[in-house]
Design a protein around this motif. Sequence first.
Motif, mmCIF file in Angstrom:
data_model
loop_
_atom_site.group_PDB
_atom_site.id
_atom_site.type_symbol
_atom_site.label_atom_id
_atom_site.label_comp_id
_atom_site.label_asym_id
_atom_site.label_seq_id
_atom_site.Cartn_x
_atom_site.Cartn_y
_atom_site.Cartn_z
ATOM 1 N N ASN A 1 -9.744 -6.276 -1.274
ATOM 2 C CA ASN A 1 -10.723 -5.315 -1.782
ATOM 3 C C ASN A 1 -10.727 -5.188 -3.305
ATOM 4 O O ASN A 1 -11.381 -4.322 -3.859
ATOM 5 N N THR B 1 3.139 -8.704 -1.439
ATOM 6 C CA THR B 1 2.386 -7.565 -0.896
ATOM 7 C C THR B 1 2.825 -7.140 0.501
ATOM 8 O O THR B 1 2.389 -6.100 0.977
ATOM 9 N N LYS C 1 0.820 -1.219 0.000
ATOM 10 C CA LYS C 1 0.000 0.000 0.000
ATOM 11 C C LYS C 1 0.851 1.265 0.000
ATOM 12 O O LYS C 1 0.396 2.322 -0.420
ATOM 13 N N GLY D 1 -8.440 -4.047 -5.184
ATOM 14 C CA GLY D 1 -7.803 -2.825 -5.669
ATOM 15 C C GLY D 1 -6.560 -3.127 -6.485
ATOM 16 O O GLY D 1 -6.385 -2.622 -7.594
ATOM 17 N N ASN D 2 -5.684 -3.977 -5.934
ATOM 18 C CA ASN D 2 -4.422 -4.278 -6.580
ATOM 19 C C ASN D 2 -4.658 -4.954 -7.939
ATOM 20 O O ASN D 2 -4.147 -4.508 -8.977
ATOM 21 N N SER E 1 -4.771 -8.895 6.054
ATOM 22 C CA SER E 1 -5.081 -7.770 5.170
ATOM 23 C C SER E 1 -5.960 -8.201 4.004
ATOM 24 O O SER E 1 -6.345 -7.378 3.178
#
Length: 474
Positions: free
Chosen positions: A263, A420, A112, A265-266, A317
């Motif tokens: 989520n 990540t 992030k 997003g990545n 996460s």
Amino acid sequence: MHFISTRGGSLGQFCDALLEGLAPNGGLAVPEQMPHLDAADLERWRSLGYADLATEVIGLFATDIARDDLSRLCHAAYGAPTFGSDEVVPLTDIGDGMTLVGLSEGPTLAFKDIAMQFLGEVIEHVLSRTGDVLNVLGATSGDTGSAAEHALHGRDRVAIFMLSPQDRMSAFQRAQMYSLHDDNVHNIAIEGVFDDCQNLVKRLTSDIDFKRAHNIGAVNSINFGRISAQIVYYIWAWLRVTDALPAAERTGFEVSFAVPSGNFGNILSGHYARLMGLPIRKLVLASNENNVLDDFFRTGHYRPRDAAGTLATSSPSMDVSRASNLERFVFDLLGRDPERTAAEWHQLDESNEIDLADQQQRFRTEFGLVSGTSTHADRLATIRETFERSGVTIDPHTADGVTIARDHVENDVPMLVLETAKPEKFADTITEALGTAVEPDAETRALLDAPQRVTAMPDDEQQLRAFISAHALH
Ligand SMILES: *Cc1c(COP(=O)(O)O)cnc(C)c1O
């Protein structure tokens, strides 16, 4: 470049969409048209360092920021001071056809940081242009909050109020957040769990008058600024892999990516890179036991869970109950039709389910998306195997990625697994997997021993309102 909502209507340009990820009609900001890359663009970018590549890629979307300014912001975000080396995102071969893409070299040791470091720069730039101030309000179970704080601490015109569940984060995560002593960072430990924190944030941000009066904003995973910054490393990784090939074989050379997901997003950024023309064969989505996304990609049925149905796992996460970015993928799936997208999300509100089973084949054939679920036992076995094979210690989230990636490795198609987080962040699980304790290095020790500052608060909306009113920038 103009932005539109997935449910219809215009949202202005990049900087307008930056602080308003959510459209008034509930949709998400997406580019009106996806920019297209051809082989010549990719070759032109081959010699660029990370910050210059970021300027090119983000510049396709952020056309309302002058090129010189954008270059300055990208150089401030991406360099040795923050990411340890000018390489920013190093690649590491781990054998069996797999290569790690190192996304966790930043200050909080998780991917992030890559998007947040850029967002911190661009937010300050936009605010200084308009003369506004911003009070970022968010809730975190660990990684997002610390990445946001490390990107925003000490900046002008912006303050951050981050709620975290008291005594529910690891010692490392607490230290990363609470050891920041800048005046513009407000850590608030709520007596409750993560969902209580998130509910407090939702109640305050749905009060439009309060939000306006205190210039409240968010930097959560639907933020398009973050999505755009994440597209960069997919292109970077493709360039670094194809560097090794004879020039004649580079054009159209396909690689696959495996992405530990929560989520969405990545991996959405990978989907965008593929739509833009990057030669990506497969996008392999890895879920943990909270496998709403794997369910969706295997069956076409999307069924978000409630908080009680969301398990606490050893890849925390990725413990999400709903995947907030999925709407952007469904928008593309439905031919970028805002009415059909709005109808599906209306259906979701009514019945807590979306049924796209009739489209399921297309996930793989048209979009290259495949998925799988990894469990605690898988993580432990994969951490051990990877260490024995390559000498590299991977964290539990990356292990979910490697576990699922292994099922999708093909001959002559490099499988790039996005790393990540760093293992130091999740020492207990590493110890469980490898049988030996991970000794904290000097830097980690110093972090854990640093004095901490945090405000404890009961789960009480009135007290939170009073605290924000007293400390917000105006
Ligand atoms: C946030 C996070 C993820 C999940 O990423 P999404 O963009 O939410 O899908 C995976 N691993 C780590 C370590 C994270 O911090």
